[in-house]
Design an enzyme around this catalytic site. Structure first.
Site, PDB file in Angstrom:
ATOM      1  N   GLU A 138       0.910  -1.245  -0.022  1.00  0.00           N
ATOM      2  CA  GLU A 138      -0.137   0.201   0.087  1.00  0.00           C
ATOM      3  C   GLU A 138       0.833   1.148   0.231  1.00  0.00           C
ATOM      4  O   GLU A 138       2.051   1.039   0.305  1.00  0.00           O
ATOM      5  CB  GLU A 138      -0.907  -0.038   1.140  1.00  0.00           C
ATOM      6  CG  GLU A 138      -1.554  -1.370   1.412  1.00  0.00           C
ATOM      7  CD  GLU A 138      -2.543  -1.391   2.613  1.00  0.00           C
ATOM      8  OE1 GLU A 138      -2.351  -0.289   3.515  1.00  0.00           O
ATOM      9  OE2 GLU A 138      -3.509  -2.118   2.863  1.00  0.00           O
ATOM     10  N   ARG A 258       8.826 -17.167  -1.252  1.00  0.00           N
ATOM     11  CA  ARG A 258      10.039 -16.621  -1.674  1.00  0.00           C
ATOM     12  C   ARG A 258      11.013 -17.635  -2.258  1.00  0.00           C
ATOM     13  O   ARG A 258      11.597 -16.988  -3.008  1.00  0.00           O
ATOM     14  CB  ARG A 258      10.350 -16.189  -0.067  1.00  0.00           C
ATOM     15  CG  ARG A 258       9.838 -15.046   0.438  1.00  0.00           C
ATOM     16  CD  ARG A 258      10.472 -14.496   1.887  1.00  0.00           C
ATOM     17  NE  ARG A 258       9.649 -13.283   1.991  1.00  0.00           N
ATOM     18  CZ  ARG A 258       9.234 -12.783   3.332  1.00  0.00           C
ATOM     19  NH1 ARG A 258       9.597 -13.591   4.366  1.00  0.00           N
ATOM     20  NH2 ARG A 258       8.575 -11.596   3.180  1.00  0.00           N
ATOM     21  N   GLU A 381       8.368  -9.349  -2.816  1.00  0.00           N
ATOM     22  CA  GLU A 381       8.240 -10.738  -1.695  1.00  0.00           C
ATOM     23  C   GLU A 381       9.265 -10.428  -0.817  1.00  0.00           C
ATOM     24  O   GLU A 381       9.661 -11.316  -0.185  1.00  0.00           O
ATOM     25  CB  GLU A 381       8.534 -11.897  -2.527  1.00  0.00           C
ATOM     26  CG  GLU A 381       7.397 -12.403  -3.428  1.00  0.00           C
ATOM     27  CD  GLU A 381       6.041 -12.412  -2.799  1.00  0.00           C
ATOM     28  OE1 GLU A 381       5.108 -11.784  -2.986  1.00  0.00           O
ATOM     29  OE2 GLU A 381       5.961 -13.613  -2.189  1.00  0.00           O
TER      30      GLU A 381
HETATM   31  C1  LIG Z   1       7.577  -4.142 -10.203  1.00  0.00           C
HETATM   32  C2  LIG Z   1       7.076  -4.413  -9.041  1.00  0.00           C
HETATM   33  C3  LIG Z   1       6.364  -5.527  -8.661  1.00  0.00           C
HETATM   34  C4  LIG Z   1       5.753  -5.823  -7.684  1.00  0.00           C
HETATM   35  N1  LIG Z   1       4.754  -6.705  -7.120  1.00  0.00           N
HETATM   36  C5  LIG Z   1       4.117  -6.615  -6.184  1.00  0.00           C
HETATM   37  C6  LIG Z   1       2.888  -7.411  -5.991  1.00  0.00           C
HETATM   38  O1  LIG Z   1       2.589  -8.492  -7.018  1.00  0.00           O
HETATM   39  N2  LIG Z   1       2.167  -7.688  -4.930  1.00  0.00           N
HETATM   40  C7  LIG Z   1       2.456  -6.768  -3.697  1.00  0.00           C
HETATM   41  O2  LIG Z   1       1.992  -6.747  -2.703  1.00  0.00           O
HETATM   42  N3  LIG Z   1       3.644  -6.023  -3.777  1.00  0.00           N
HETATM   43  C8  LIG Z   1       4.207  -5.976  -5.009  1.00  0.00           C
HETATM   44  N4  LIG Z   1       5.455  -5.068  -5.215  1.00  0.00           N
HETATM   45  C9  LIG Z   1       5.765  -4.195  -3.976  1.00  0.00           C
HETATM   46  C10 LIG Z   1       6.868  -4.859  -3.268  1.00  0.00           C
HETATM   47  O3  LIG Z   1       6.719  -6.084  -2.632  1.00  0.00           O
HETATM   48  C11 LIG Z   1       7.527  -3.614  -2.407  1.00  0.00           C
HETATM   49  O4  LIG Z   1       8.153  -2.484  -3.064  1.00  0.00           O
HETATM   50  C12 LIG Z   1       8.636  -4.045  -1.304  1.00  0.00           C
HETATM   51  O5  LIG Z   1       7.942  -4.833  -0.439  1.00  0.00           O
HETATM   52  C13 LIG Z   1       9.311  -2.963  -0.515  1.00  0.00           C
HETATM   53  O6  LIG Z   1       8.265  -2.050   0.028  1.00  0.00           O
HETATM   54  P1  LIG Z   1       8.285  -0.407  -0.426  1.00  0.00           P
HETATM   55  O7  LIG Z   1       8.452  -0.278  -1.770  1.00  0.00           O
HETATM   56  O8  LIG Z   1       7.154   0.102   0.225  1.00  0.00           O
HETATM   57  O9  LIG Z   1       9.690   0.078   0.315  1.00  0.00           O
HETATM   58  P2  LIG Z   1      10.076   0.061   2.108  1.00  0.00           P
HETATM   59  O10 LIG Z   1       9.389  -0.574   2.822  1.00  0.00           O
HETATM   60  O11 LIG Z   1       9.369   1.805   2.214  1.00  0.00           O
HETATM   61  O12 LIG Z   1      11.477   0.150   1.744  1.00  0.00           O
HETATM   62  C14 LIG Z   1      12.300   1.107   1.243  1.00  0.00           C
HETATM   63  C15 LIG Z   1      13.935   0.613   1.521  1.00  0.00           C
HETATM   64  O13 LIG Z   1      14.097   0.677   3.052  1.00  0.00           O
HETATM   65  C16 LIG Z   1      14.562  -0.684   3.333  1.00  0.00           C
HETATM   66  N5  LIG Z   1      14.003  -0.995   4.679  1.00  0.00           N
HETATM   67  C17 LIG Z   1      12.542  -0.901   4.969  1.00  0.00           C
HETATM   68  N6  LIG Z   1      12.471  -1.415   6.316  1.00  0.00           N
HETATM   69  C18 LIG Z   1      13.622  -1.621   6.901  1.00  0.00           C
HETATM   70  C19 LIG Z   1      14.295  -2.288   8.004  1.00  0.00           C
HETATM   71  N7  LIG Z   1      13.380  -2.315   8.958  1.00  0.00           N
HETATM   72  N8  LIG Z   1      15.386  -2.438   8.355  1.00  0.00           N
HETATM   73  C20 LIG Z   1      16.506  -2.365   7.207  1.00  0.00           C
HETATM   74  N9  LIG Z   1      15.980  -1.792   5.994  1.00  0.00           N
HETATM   75  C21 LIG Z   1      14.717  -1.704   5.629  1.00  0.00           C
HETATM   76  C22 LIG Z   1      14.066  -1.566   2.308  1.00  0.00           C
HETATM   77  O14 LIG Z   1      14.781  -2.788   2.325  1.00  0.00           O
HETATM   78  C23 LIG Z   1      14.087  -0.613   0.977  1.00  0.00           C
HETATM   79  O15 LIG Z   1      15.525  -0.850   0.517  1.00  0.00           O
HETATM   80  C24 LIG Z   1       6.004  -4.822  -6.295  1.00  0.00           C
HETATM   81  C25 LIG Z   1       6.967  -3.944  -6.585  1.00  0.00           C
HETATM   82  C26 LIG Z   1       7.633  -3.447  -7.766  1.00  0.00           C
HETATM   83  C27 LIG Z   1       8.605  -2.570  -7.893  1.00  0.00           C
END
Ligand SMILES: Cc1cc2nc3c(=O)[nH]c(=O)nc-3n(C[C@H](O)[C@H](O)[C@H](O)COP(=O)(O)OP(=O)(O)OC[C@H]3O[C@@H](n4cnc5c(N)ncnc54)[C@H](O)[C@@H]3O)c2cc1C
Length: 404
Positions: A138, A258, A381
């Site tokens: 989200e 995963r 994932e």
């Molecule tokens: C092309 C594409 C396809 C996707 N397909 C799907 C799908 O089919 N279904 C779905 O639900 N989602 C999907 N996603 C979403 C994807 O799973 C998320 O982008 C991912 O989980 C990261 O979440 P975020 O983008 O909100 O990044 P954030 O959670 O905001 O993280 C940003 C950065 O901070 C780091 N970070 C966050 N928390 C911590 C912590 N506690 N410690 C250290 N580092 C941290 C992360 O590793 C990342 O590098 C997709 C994304 C993309 C780009």
């Protein structure tokens, strides 16, 4: 004794998957990288073939993402090579061909794996043969999936869903979307459940499609859920809010998905290595397994290091899938596999571009595309950092509240 060969019973499936990858995916790779958002129609005939492969797999599963399931008959069956392993092997082969096209395969979405992982038998039957995407992320919640705000309220025989979902792979093309929503925000993780939503349900609105760095053959959609009514029986698994069990129900999906994403990374990494070996050999660089790496051409030494990473990623991935088949708890191993394979795939793809110089960077070869495709495998994932966090928690015996 450890036997590191692929189980013989899967060899027909692996060779069929390889044929598809070589004869359909590779020749169409560049076309759909350029034609972002247009549906690869060549995949329609493949869907039927894949259904056949899944059916032929019988109790040993099939080649696509829908194959993963932990059947109760697996329990106590000794050393079992089942649907998780066969699926991962099939996915590795197909992604050697093209990961964007694999993600666009009808009926093989991550939502299908979610259904296969947590649905009861009746639901499994009802959603059989349908294409399902997965919507967890989200605008305010990605890595921290416990922070989901999309709500689900029971109203008669329906749940009423409200919220936003972003980055849904195959969201536009799939027939079903598995949506994670909370039954009660104040009850924390235990209240998060997954709901199967038909794409044409009123109140389930496609907002837009994303333009992306890689996997451009795959559509990535954003949705708004506005008073979207979903039949009560579409909640996957147990509707009770069990605080003891916490996130257990929905998170179980990740233990199966995963290793699949790790398998995708292994497939892309192998494609990069094979192409690079060919180009290095054309340039007169031979990789010699009889001599130490340090006594060889610098490019050959780099290649040997990458191959070691590739092998480690592959074996961790097979281990995680095998454990799922044998009903062994595999959250640690699934995260280890995803972390190792995701990172290795990105590193290998970029290093291969580097070793091949301008040939690696130009569009005449697929190396530059694979380098772009690779990055997502270290993000969705669960990102690299999140996988390492999970591994650390498991090894140190810390809860998510203690180590965040
Ligand atoms: C092309 C594409 C396809 C996707 N397909 C799907 C799908 O089919 N279904 C779905 O639900 N989602 C999907 N996603 C979403 C994807 O799973 C998320 O982008 C991912 O989980 C990261 O979440 P975020 O983008 O909100 O990044 P954030 O959670 O905001 O993280 C940003 C950065 O901070 C780091 N970070 C966050 N928390 C911590 C912590 N506690 N410690 C250290 N580092 C941290 C992360 O590793 C990342 O590098 C997709 C994304 C993309 C780009």
């Amino acid at each position: 004794m450890i036997n590191l060969e692929n189980p013989r019973k899967f060899s027909a499936l692996v060779s069929q998957a390889h044929q598809v990858a070589a004869e359909i995916f590779r020749p169409n790779s560049r076309k759909y990288d350029r034609a972002e958002h247009s549906y690869p129609k060549e995949l329609d005939m493949l869907a039927a073939l894949l259904d056949g492969m899944n059916a032929a797999g019988g109790d040993s599963g099939g080649a696509g993402a829908a194959g993963v399931r932990r059947d109760s008959k697996d329990a106590g069956a000794g050393n079992r090579n089942g649907s998780n392993l066969s699926t991962v092997l099939g996915v590795m082969e197909l992604c050697w061909g093209d990961v964007g096209l694999l993600l666009s395969m009808p009926r093989q979405g991550l939502g299908n794996s979610a259904i296969a992982s947590v649905a009861n038998d009746e639901q499994l039957q009802r959603f059989k043969g349908r294409w399902a995407a997965m919507a967890i992320t989200e605008p305010h919640c990605g890595s921290d999936s416990a922070a989901i705000r999309t709500s689900a309220r029971l109203d008669g025989d329906h749940y009423v869903l409200n919220g936003e979902k972003i980055f849904v792979t195959s969201g536009e093309r799939a027939e079903l979307v598995v949506v994670w929503a909370t039954l009660d925000k104040s009850a924390g993780r235990a209240a998060i459940k997954s709901f199967v939503v038909e794409r044409n349900t009123p109140g389930f609105e496609l907002v837009r499609l994303e333009h992306k760095l890689g996997i451009r053959a795959s559509d990535t959609a954003q949705f708004a859920l506005v008073n979207c009514r979903v039949p009560r029986e579409n909640l996957l698994g147990d509707a009770r809010i069990d605080v003891e069990k916490g996130f257990g129900g929905v998170m179980q999906t990740f233990d199966n998905t995963r290793p699949l994403v790790a398998g995708m990374a292994v497939g892309v990494a192998r494609a990069c290595l094979e192409e690079t070996r060919k180009l290095l050999e054309q340039a007169g660089v031979k990789i010699d397994y009889e001599r130490p790496a340090l006594c060889q051409h610098a490019a050959a030494a780099e290649f040997l290091k990458m191959e070691a990473d590739y092998e480690a990623a592959r074996l961790l991935t097979l281990q995680a899938a095998w454990m799922a088949d044998n009903r062994k708890p595999n959250s640690l191993e699934a995260s280890m596999a995803k972390a190792k394979a995701g990172r290795s795939c990105v590193d290998i793809a970029l290093k291969c571009v580097e070793l091949c110089g301008s040939i690696g960077y130009a569009e005449n070869e697929l190396l530059e595309k694979w380098a772009r495709d690779a990055k997502i495998l270290d993000i969705f994932e669960g990102t690299q950092q999140i996988q390492l966090l999970i591994v650390a928690r498991r090894l140190l015996g810390k809860s998510s509240a203690e180590l965040r």
